[in-house]
Design a protein around this motif. Structure first.
Motif, mmCIF file in Angstrom:
data_model
loop_
_atom_site.group_PDB
_atom_site.id
_atom_site.type_symbol
_atom_site.label_atom_id
_atom_site.label_comp_id
_atom_site.label_asym_id
_atom_site.label_seq_id
_atom_site.Cartn_x
_atom_site.Cartn_y
_atom_site.Cartn_z
ATOM 1 N N GLY A 1 0.822 -1.202 0.000
ATOM 2 C CA GLY A 1 0.000 0.000 0.000
ATOM 3 C C GLY A 1 0.857 1.254 0.000
ATOM 4 N N ARG A 2 0.205 2.374 -0.308
ATOM 5 C CA ARG A 2 0.899 3.669 -0.340
ATOM 6 C C ARG A 2 0.029 4.727 0.323
ATOM 7 N N HIS A 3 0.612 5.922 0.413
ATOM 8 C CA HIS A 3 -0.095 7.098 0.939
ATOM 9 C C HIS A 3 -0.694 6.794 2.307
ATOM 10 N N THR A 4 0.147 6.316 3.216
ATOM 11 C CA THR A 4 -0.312 5.937 4.551
ATOM 12 C C THR A 4 -0.656 7.168 5.383
ATOM 13 N N ASP A 5 -1.608 6.987 6.295
ATOM 14 C CA ASP A 5 -1.956 8.072 7.207
ATOM 15 C C ASP A 5 -1.020 8.047 8.416
ATOM 16 N N ASP A 6 -1.308 8.882 9.400
ATOM 17 C CA ASP A 6 -0.424 8.987 10.567
ATOM 18 C C ASP A 6 -0.338 7.693 11.369
ATOM 19 N N ASP A 7 -1.321 6.831 11.196
ATOM 20 C CA ASP A 7 -1.326 5.553 11.896
ATOM 21 C C ASP A 7 -0.773 4.415 11.049
ATOM 22 N N GLY A 8 -0.248 4.760 9.860
ATOM 23 C CA GLY A 8 0.332 3.748 8.991
ATOM 24 C C GLY A 8 -0.676 2.986 8.144
ATOM 25 N N VAL A 9 -1.920 3.460 8.070
ATOM 26 C CA VAL A 9 -2.960 2.796 7.280
ATOM 27 C C VAL A 9 -2.877 3.282 5.833
ATOM 28 N N ALA A 10 -2.797 2.344 4.911
ATOM 29 C CA ALA A 10 -2.631 2.699 3.495
ATOM 30 C C ALA A 10 -3.928 3.253 2.919
ATOM 31 N N ARG A 11 -3.788 4.369 2.220
ATOM 32 C CA ARG A 11 -4.940 4.970 1.540
ATOM 33 C C ARG A 11 -5.009 4.556 0.070
#
Length: 274
Positions: free
Chosen positions: A212-222
């Protein structure tokens, strides 16, 4: 503005042909489906309708939903699940304006409009209308704006559809990663309804060869891989755009069965009055 979701699935749809996964089996048991992507938008003021993308399931979708044939159409990009239904125009329409972006794609050497015109030159009823992205165009009484999004390796577009009299606004993300340019986000912002590409939940990014890419501050991929948003990315986009209502579309059958039919994931046949 009346919006009908004709097709809410990805390139194979749900249930997928030949697939016996729990999600596809659940869809069959519940008699629900997600055919390939397409959206129908009616203008009651002008008694016209606009079609966004020509699903390969065009004939079935229109018979199933009993919506009127479109007076004009838009094609967002040249992948088969958004384009190949155009052949259904043959012997069904006397004439149809098909709008598509006029920007040259470095990958193909043609714009979407040029590709459509060359691939479907046998359709005498079709007149391709090259359309400049980020410039509003009046179609079926709506102000329609194509916006560049991020769907490598081909160019692809989202769009905003606004009623100039009522102010109702529909935004579609198009097939895209989370990396939608800021200029496009500004056009898509503040919709009454957002239809956002959300092919899989972020938890499935580990199954993609590049993750995944474009992770948020919690490391969740967008973004799942390179081409599509995750569910979490689509919902983050909805927050970014301040969408009043959001439906997630272009859904793959890879969603676990427990999640695949939960809100706000869309199903074929949903209608919205904006």
């Amino acid at each position: 503005m009346r919006v009908t979701l004709l097709g809410t699935g990805d390139t194979t749809g749900t249930p997928t042909v030949g697939c016996e996964c729990d999600t596809c089996e659940t869809a069959r048991e519940r008699d629900i489906e997600r055919t390939r992507f397409s959206v129908h938008v009616e203008n009651d003021r002008t008694d016209e309708s606009l079609l966004v993308d020509f699903s390969p399931d065009f004939r079935y979708q229109f018979l199933r939903e009993s919506v009127p044939l479109p007076d004009a159409a838009i094609i967002t990009h040249i992948h088969f699940d958004h384009l190949d239904g155009l052949g259904n125009v043959f012997r069904v329409f006397d004439s149809l304006d098909v709008h598509a972006a006029d920007e040259t794609d470095p990958q193909t050497g043609q714009s979407v409009a040029e590709t459509v015109a060359s691939d479907y030159d046998y359709l005498d009823a079709v007149t391709v209308q090259p359309t400049t992205p980020l410039e509003s165009t009046r179609i079926c009484g709506f102000d329609v704006t194509l916006v560049p999004v991020d769907h490598p390796p081909l160019v692809c577009y989202g769009l905003a559809i606004e009623d100039p009299q009522t102010g109702a606004k529909l935004s579609l993300s198009g097939d895209t990663s989370y990396a939608i340019p800021q200029a496009s986000r500004e056009v898509l912002a503040d919709p009454d309804l957002l239809l956002a590409d959300a092919i899989v939940p972020a938890e499935l990014c580990d199954a993609h060869p590049i993750g995944g890419r474009h992770t948020d501050d919690d490391g969740v991929a967008r973004t799942f891989g390179t081409k599509h948003m995750t569910r979490e990315g689509a919902l983050a986009l909805a927050d970014d755009l301040d969408a009043e209502q959001t439906r997630l579309v272009h859904i793959a059958h890879f969603y676990p069965a427990d999640d695949a039919f939960a809100e706000p994931l869309a199903l074929d046949g949903e209608t919205y009055e904006l």
